[in-house]
Design a protein around this motif. Structure first.
Motif, short mmCIF file in Angstrom:
data_model
loop_
_atom_site.label_atom_id
_atom_site.label_comp_id
_atom_site.label_asym_id
_atom_site.label_seq_id
_atom_site.Cartn_x
_atom_site.Cartn_y
_atom_site.Cartn_z
N ASP A 223 0.86 -1.21 -0.20
CA ASP A 223 -0.11 0.01 0.06
C ASP A 223 1.02 1.18 -0.09
N GLY A 224 0.57 2.28 -0.63
CA GLY A 224 1.08 3.61 -0.68
C GLY A 224 1.90 3.64 -1.78
N SER A 225 2.39 2.45 -2.32
CA SER A 225 3.55 2.52 -3.41
C SER A 225 3.05 3.11 -4.82
N TRP A 226 1.75 3.00 -4.73
CA TRP A 226 1.09 3.70 -5.96
C TRP A 226 0.27 4.87 -5.50
N SER A 227 0.70 6.14 -6.31
CA SER A 227 0.05 7.27 -6.12
C SER A 227 -1.17 7.33 -7.11
N TRP A 228 -2.25 6.73 -6.73
CA TRP A 228 -3.36 6.67 -7.59
C TRP A 228 -4.24 7.83 -7.59
N LYS A 229 -3.89 8.64 -6.59
CA LYS A 229 -4.94 9.90 -6.61
C LYS A 229 -4.15 11.17 -7.64
N GLU A 230 -3.04 10.87 -7.76
CA GLU A 230 -2.15 11.67 -8.60
C GLU A 230 -2.63 11.19 -10.07
N ASP A 231 -2.61 10.03 -10.40
CA ASP A 231 -2.97 9.25 -11.34
C ASP A 231 -4.30 9.65 -11.98
N LEU A 232 -5.17 9.97 -11.11
CA LEU A 232 -6.57 10.62 -11.44
C LEU A 232 -6.45 11.71 -12.30
N LEU A 233 -5.40 12.38 -11.89
CA LEU A 233 -5.24 13.81 -12.38
C LEU A 233 -4.61 13.94 -13.72
N SER A 234 -3.97 12.71 -14.13
CA SER A 234 -3.19 12.46 -15.46
C SER A 234 -3.96 12.90 -16.52
N ALA A 235 -3.19 13.47 -17.71
CA ALA A 235 -3.99 13.74 -18.77
C ALA A 235 -3.92 12.44 -19.79
N ASP A 236 -3.25 11.55 -19.37
CA ASP A 236 -3.16 10.16 -20.22
C ASP A 236 -4.34 9.45 -19.83
N GLU A 237 -4.99 8.83 -20.84
CA GLU A 237 -6.19 8.05 -20.23
C GLU A 237 -5.82 6.74 -20.04
#
Ligand SMILES: [Zn+2]
Length: 489
Positions: A223-237
């Motif tokens: 847990d915590g090794s993936w910054s999924w909340k940041e990925d939500l803001l990515s421009a890449d689908e």
């Protein structure tokens, strides 16, 4: 496609389902991952005619570390991927990043239960590194998109043993083979030579020498090794979609506003918007409403309707079940039969079961909807459902009575069928006798003495089927099939 072709195709799909499931179990139990289906229906073999063109993403993903996994199951273990020269269709284009993992397995469908063995994990990076040793299979015509297979060679002895010595320089490996030893060499065919380490025992069918490097560790980074909340803001689908999908497992509350924004933004791909609603829907009735609208809205395409229905089937809430029922019983001509059938399917095989609603749908005038509803009725019927089925056997409606007789016979509820004979109208009585002929012989035998002579005689005639060698599962219809092949000019 007819339903018989569907059965063949479902059997083929099953192999991938068993492989994906075995890979999931292994990654969760032995490597600490928390796996979800990234590709919807990666672990189901239901065949639908409406094809949903989904994003090119791997089957599975871990919601703790964000690593993606593409699983492949075949009757023979091979490191083989479909490849193409068309842009976006090569073996590496399925949303696999360099450290994501391809998982290969051997699936034996002939055993019961089906067995999955010889799991091999390889990162995309390792396959890239060994590309020079890989082999192209037959390439189909350019008009077919130049599809072909690409294979990474390896040596998999069909016996168990132990690695004795490895000579990497000369590309030779000596293994035990029964009481003797065997020296294997790849010659200079493979640029890079990898083997199991000396002293390692191997099972039959397990790769001992291979042109690629196997993944050193597939352990979860935690847990915590993936910054999924940041990925939500990515421009890449390709980055944003998995994070949207994972949100429902990781807790929607802190990111609710972001998800609502993604769902509402018309500039986004429809699949991303739909998935945002799907993640919000378990805790947000407005998103259930949005999914329902996508399924029923006059302007939706069929694939959007199907995907909306599949998403609703994943939600364990009363609102979602109501929405599915609304789609399943829709009289709107724009809503295709298969979308209605999929909604019925969801009420029986999805997250929220609704047998009372299914009972109504088993009498839908559409054969497709009615059969889908009947097929997913629970195997244990509630008293309420049972009482209703028995009512159908008392009324003079042959369609309902047939449904009831089939559902009862399938569950070997033979005593109920026999008792119903006494109150059933004439036409329904015959249907009940037919159904008793389908029920298990042991279950019916004990109750034969309670039947009138005519019913007993009828059932005995139906049972004669088992004495007829041309009516066995492997011969039924064979003469008709052979007669169709007598054309010779
Ligand atoms: Zn993980």
């Amino acid at each position: 496609m007819g339903f018989k072709e569907d059965v063949d195709f479902a059997r083929f799909l099953s192999m991938g389902v068993y492989a994906a499931d075995a890979v999931t179990q292994d990654l969760e139990r032995n490597h600490g991952h928390r796996i979800i289906e990234l590709e919807r229906y990666a672990k189901a073999n239901k065949v639908w005619q409406t094809k949903v063109k989904r994003m090119r993403l791997p089957d599975l993903m871990c919601v703790s570390c964000g690593r993606r996994f593409e699983s492949k199951g075949k009757t023979k273990l091979e490191i083989k991927l479909s490849d193409s020269t068309l842009p976006g269709r090569s073996w590496r284009d399925g949303g696999m990043r360099l450290d994501d993992i391809f998982a290969f397995a051997r699936v034996d469908m002939k055993t019961s239960p089906v067995s999955v063995s010889n799991l091999v994990y390889v990162t995309r990076q390792s396959l890239e590194d060994a590309l020079g040793s890989s082999k192209e299979g037959n390439r189909k015509a350019v008009s077919e998109g130049s599809e072909m297979d690409r294979r990474w060679p390896m040596w998999t002895p069909d016996y168990a043993g132990e690695v004795v010595t490895v000579d990497g320089g000369r590309k030779k490996v000596r293994v035990t083979k029964g009481a003797s030893t065997y020296l294997y060499g790849s010659g200079s065919r493979w640029d890079v030579f990898h083997t199991l380490a000396a002293g390692t025992a191997f099972e039959a069918g397990q790769p001992v020498a291979f042109c690629f490097r196997m993944a050193d560790s597939v352990a979860c980074a935690g847990d915590g090794s993936w910054s999924w909340k940041e990925d939500l803001l990515s421009a890449d689908e390709d980055i944003r979609f998995p994070a949207v999908k994972a949100a429902r497992f990781l807790g929607v509350e802190p990111v609710e506003d972001i998800l609502i924004h993604i769902a509402d933004d018309e500039a986004n791909d429809w699949r991303l918007r739909l998935e945002a609603h799907a993640s919000l829907a378990p805790t947000r009735p407005a998103s259930v409403g949005a999914l329902l609208e996508l399924a029923e809205f006059a302007d939706s395409t069929d694939e959007v309707r199907m995907e909306a229905v599949f998403s609703l089937s994943e939600i364990d809430s009363e609102e979602a079940a109501e929405a599915l029922y609304s789609v399943a019983s829709s009289t709107e001509p724009a809503v295709p039969e298969e979308v209605r059938a999929a909604a019925a399917w969801g009420l029986g095989s999805g997250a929220r079961k609704a047998p009372a609603k299914l009972m109504v749908l088993t009498n839908d005038p559409s054969v497709l909807v009615a059969t889908h509803a009947a097929a997913v009725m629970p195997s244990d019927l509630s008293q309420e459902c049972l009482g209703e089925l028995l009512d159908w056997l008392r009324a003079d409606d042959l369609r309902r009575a047939s449904t009831a007789a089939h559902l009862l016979a399938e569950r070997d509820l033979v005593a109920e069928l026999v008792n119903s004979l006494q109150t059933a109208p004439e036409g329904v009585r015959r249907l009940i006798v037919l159904a008793l002929g389908d029920a298990s012989r042991e279950a019916v035998s004990d109750l034969l003495s309670g039947l009138d002579a005519q019913s007993r005689a009828s059932i005995a005639t139906l049972w004669a089927k088992s004495d007829d060698w041309l009516r066995q599962p492997d011969t039924d219809g064979i003469l008709d099939a052979l007669k169709l092949q007598t054309l010779r000019r």
